[in-house]
Structures are given as structure tokens and as C-alpha cells.
Design an enzyme around this catalytic site. Structure first.
Site, PDB file in Angstrom:
ATOM      1  N   ASP A 136      -3.282   4.396  -1.900  1.00 19.53           N
ATOM      2  CA  ASP A 136      -4.285   5.128  -1.120  1.00 19.53           C
ATOM      3  C   ASP A 136      -4.168   6.634  -1.273  1.00 19.53           C
ATOM      4  OD1 ASP A 136      -5.859   5.275   1.129  1.00 19.53           O
ATOM      5  OD2 ASP A 136      -4.284   4.773   2.514  1.00 19.53           O
ATOM      6  N   THR A 179     -11.882   6.481  10.042  1.00 23.15           N
ATOM      7  CA  THR A 179     -11.780   5.957  11.376  1.00 23.15           C
ATOM      8  C   THR A 179     -11.488   7.048  12.611  1.00 23.15           C
ATOM      9  OG1 THR A 179      -9.947   4.870  11.020  1.00 23.15           O
ATOM     10  CG2 THR A 179     -11.758   3.469  10.851  1.00 23.15           C
ATOM     11  N   LYS A 218      -6.889   8.307  -1.838  1.00 21.60           N
ATOM     12  CA  LYS A 218      -8.185   8.951  -1.337  1.00 21.60           C
ATOM     13  C   LYS A 218      -8.591  10.260  -2.209  1.00 21.60           C
ATOM     14  CE  LYS A 218      -7.760   7.420   3.476  1.00 21.60           C
ATOM     15  NZ  LYS A 218      -6.178   7.020   3.217  1.00 21.60           N
ATOM     16  N   LYS A 251       0.807  -1.249  -0.222  1.00 26.10           N
ATOM     17  CA  LYS A 251       0.059   0.008   0.082  1.00 26.10           C
ATOM     18  C   LYS A 251       0.892   1.138   0.111  1.00 26.10           C
ATOM     19  CE  LYS A 251      -2.324   1.870   3.607  1.00 26.10           C
ATOM     20  NZ  LYS A 251      -2.278   3.292   3.487  1.00 26.10           N
ATOM     21  N   ASP A 266     -12.557  15.324  -5.498  1.00 22.31           N
ATOM     22  CA  ASP A 266     -12.670  16.487  -6.083  1.00 22.31           C
ATOM     23  C   ASP A 266     -13.986  16.577  -7.002  1.00 22.31           C
ATOM     24  OD1 ASP A 266     -11.878  18.901  -7.624  1.00 22.31           O
ATOM     25  OD2 ASP A 266      -9.745  18.444  -6.803  1.00 22.31           O
ATOM     26  N   ARG A 326       2.612  -0.272  11.022  1.00 20.16           N
ATOM     27  CA  ARG A 326       3.544  -0.474  12.085  1.00 20.16           C
ATOM     28  C   ARG A 326       3.889  -1.608  12.629  1.00 20.16           C
ATOM     29  NH1 ARG A 326       1.275   4.818  14.352  1.00 20.16           N
ATOM     30  NH2 ARG A 326      -0.589   4.065  13.460  1.00 20.16           N
TER      31      ARG A 326
HETATM   32  O1  C5P Z   1       0.720   1.369  11.117  1.00 23.94           O
HETATM   33  P1  C5P Z   1      -0.781   1.140  11.031  1.00 23.94           P
HETATM   34  O2  C5P Z   1      -0.883  -0.310  10.929  1.00 23.94           O
HETATM   35  O3  C5P Z   1      -1.641   1.738  12.086  1.00 23.94           O
HETATM   36  O4  C5P Z   1      -1.305   1.746   9.674  1.00 23.94           O
HETATM   37  C1  C5P Z   1      -2.655   1.826   8.892  1.00 23.94           C
HETATM   38  C2  C5P Z   1      -2.581   2.207   7.622  1.00 23.94           C
HETATM   39  O5  C5P Z   1      -4.030   2.308   7.357  1.00 23.94           O
HETATM   40  C3  C5P Z   1      -1.833   3.564   7.521  1.00 23.94           C
HETATM   41  O6  C5P Z   1      -1.440   3.498   6.289  1.00 23.94           O
HETATM   42  C4  C5P Z   1      -2.988   4.426   7.531  1.00 23.94           C
HETATM   43  O7  C5P Z   1      -2.907   5.760   6.804  1.00 23.94           O
HETATM   44  C5  C5P Z   1      -4.302   3.677   6.692  1.00 23.94           C
HETATM   45  N1  C5P Z   1      -5.610   4.033   7.194  1.00 23.94           N
HETATM   46  C6  C5P Z   1      -5.942   3.788   8.571  1.00 23.94           C
HETATM   47  N2  C5P Z   1      -7.418   4.152   8.993  1.00 23.94           N
HETATM   48  C7  C5P Z   1      -8.194   4.530   7.753  1.00 23.94           C
HETATM   49  C8  C5P Z   1      -7.754   4.626   6.700  1.00 23.94           C
HETATM   50  C9  C5P Z   1      -6.460   4.046   6.403  1.00 23.94           C
HETATM   51  O8  C5P Z   1      -5.284   3.442   9.441  1.00 23.94           O
HETATM   52  N3  C5P Z   1      -9.621   4.821   8.140  1.00 23.94           N
END
Ligand code: C5P
Length: 241
Positions: A66, A129, A68, A39, A71, A221
Site C-alpha cells: 500500500d 477517506t 499509493k 498489507k 507521480d 488496530r
Molecule cells: O487500524 P485500522 O484498521 O484503522 O487501519 C486501516 C488501514 O487502512 C491503515 O493501514 C490505513 O492506512 C489504511 N487506509 C485507511 N483509509 C484509507 C486508505 C487506507 O484507513 N482511505
């Protein structure tokens, strides 16, 4: 659901949230040979651009861009056209842009497809979220619960012809109930047992998310910040097979 290791890897989307291509490339070296989805979000795409997506494709990875998009329809159509030409396997737009904007995204895809190229999966962001009940009602001015807003956006995306939505793993069941089992869900907020929560709050383990019926799980992470990212990913895959 019993998955092979390869199927499990294909469901894991590694969030390459890095500031530059060199840092992301170091992770690719660590994870070499594991056929997971990659991603690329705004941070890396704005820094490293289409060339990094091309690099991932040349290494055989599936890529979820990703970015998003949100527009006016004509601009989103142009954006979709460009990312389809770039060869991404999945990208997303905001459902809040409305049906006409989402339909324009699909038109942009159709206009860009080259002979034999498979269509990228186009999914919608419903309600971020990070949006709390108070933010939804008092700041954005949308009445009702976050879950109601998510389902309304999911239905709107399905009606516009999109393939699925990004959602919390907690919402997979109600989205599938409203939009059908084939309507795909891509879920961040995944944390293996014992992993740091960071800024995620409503989380599930990879195994729990799979049992909810999620199609893809975005994991950043817990892999990228692990002392041994390859071992962290392997442990996640073991939980899924
Ligand atoms: O590091 P982590 O597992 O929290 O990463 C989650 C990924 O999912 C990040 O790239 C974040 O931008 C993305 N994301 C999220 N919640 C959302 C949409 C995207 O955590 N609602």
C-alpha cells in the site's frame, strides 16, 4: 455468501502499521498459520524495505503493498516495475494521477513479469477517506460531493484497465453499480462490534462489509492493538464464515 475459514482469511488484509520489522515480526508469530493477506504500508516499507516483503512471501503470505504511487507516468511505470519484480500480489496508485499514469503502471507490470508469474492486482486510491466535503471543494478545488468524486475516479481507473479501488465500505454498492461486480473493492474502516473506532468514522463490521460485497477488508488496530491479536482475528473470521 458462505465462506470457508480459508476464504474468509484470504479476504482479511492485516494492516502491518509498524515502525520496524521486529514489531511486525512479533505479530506474524502471533498469527502464525492463519492464511490472511498482509498489507505493508509506507511506514513499514520505508523502514524495513523490500526485505520485509520478501520475508512475508517466503512465509507464504499474499502481500498488498500500500504505497499509493502518484507521480509522472514514466516514474510510476518504473515503480510498478520494481514492485512487480519484488513479487507483491497487489499494489496501488492514486487515480488522481490520471489515466496515462495508471496505464503506465500497467505497462510497468507487464514489462517486469517473469515466466509463470501471475500479474499483481493493481488498484487505485479514489478519494482518501480522510477527505471531507470542505477539503474536496475548498482546498483541493474539486466541485461536487465526495461520493461523486469517488465514482468518477473509479470509472477512470476502470477505463485505464485497473482491477479495482480502495474505498469506504459504504461506497462498495455504488462502485460495483458503476464499474461492474468484477471490479474489486478493498475496504478499510472495518470495526468488529465493540472495537475502538480510533480515527475511523464511517465504519462497518466485517459481516456488514461482506454483505455489501467487498472483496477485501483492511483491518489494522482491531487486530494489531488487541490484547490477544490471534483471538481478535479468529473472532473476525468467525463472523465471516
Ligand atoms: O487500524 P485500522 O484498521 O484503522 O487501519 C486501516 C488501514 O487502512 C491503515 O493501514 C490505513 O492506512 C489504511 N487506509 C485507511 N483509509 C484509507 C486508505 C487506507 O484507513 N482511505
Amino acid at each position: 455468501m458462505v465462506l470457508t475459514r480459508e476464504q474468509a482469511a484470504g479476504k482479511v488484509m492485516v494492516a502491518l502499521d509498524y515502525a520496524d520489522a521486529a514489531s511486525a515480526q512479533r505479530l506474524l508469530e502471533e498469527l502464525q498459520g492463519i492464511p490472511c493477506y498482509m498489507k505493508v504500508g509506507m511506514q513499514l516499507f520505508y523502514a524495513a524495505g523490500p526485505a520485509f516483503v520478501e520475508l512475508l512471501k517466503s512465509k507464504g503470505y499474499k502481500v498488498f503493498l500500500d504505497v499509493k504511487m502518484h507521480d509522472i507516468p514514466n516514474t510510476v511505470k518504473g515503480g510498478s516495475n520494481s514492485v512487480t519484480k519484488l513479487g507483491v500480489d497487489m499494489f496501488n496508485v492514486h487515480a488522481a494521477g490520471g489515466a496515462a499514469m495508471m496505464e503506465a503502471a500497467l505497462e510497468g507490470v507487464d514489462a517486469a513479469l517473469s515466466a509463470g508469474q501471475s500479474k499483481p492486482t493493481v488498484i487505485a486510491v479514489t478519494q482518501l477517506t480522510s477527505t471531507s466535503q470542505a477539503t474536496l471543494n475548498d482546498e483541493i478545488g474539486i466541485a461536487g460531493t465526495v461520493e461523486e468524486a469517488v465514482i468518477r475516479y473509479a470509472r477512470l481507473a476502470k477505463g485505464a484497465g485497473l482491477d479495482g479501488v480502495v474505498a469506504s465500505p459504504m461506497e462498495v454498492g455504488s462502485i460495483k453499480a458503476a464499474c461492474g461486480a468484477e471490479f474489486q473493492t478493498v475496504t478499510p474502516g472495518i470495526r468488529p462490534a465493540g472495537a475502538a473506532l480510533n480515527d475511523q468514522s464511517r465504519i462497518m463490521t466485517p459481516g456488514e462489509a461482506l454483505r455489501q460485497g467487498t472483496d477485501y477488508m483492511v483491518i489494522g488496530r482491531p487486530i494489531t492493538a488487541a490484547a490477544n491479536p490471534r483471538e481478535a482475528l479468529e473472532n473476525i473470521l468467525k463472523e465471516l464464515v
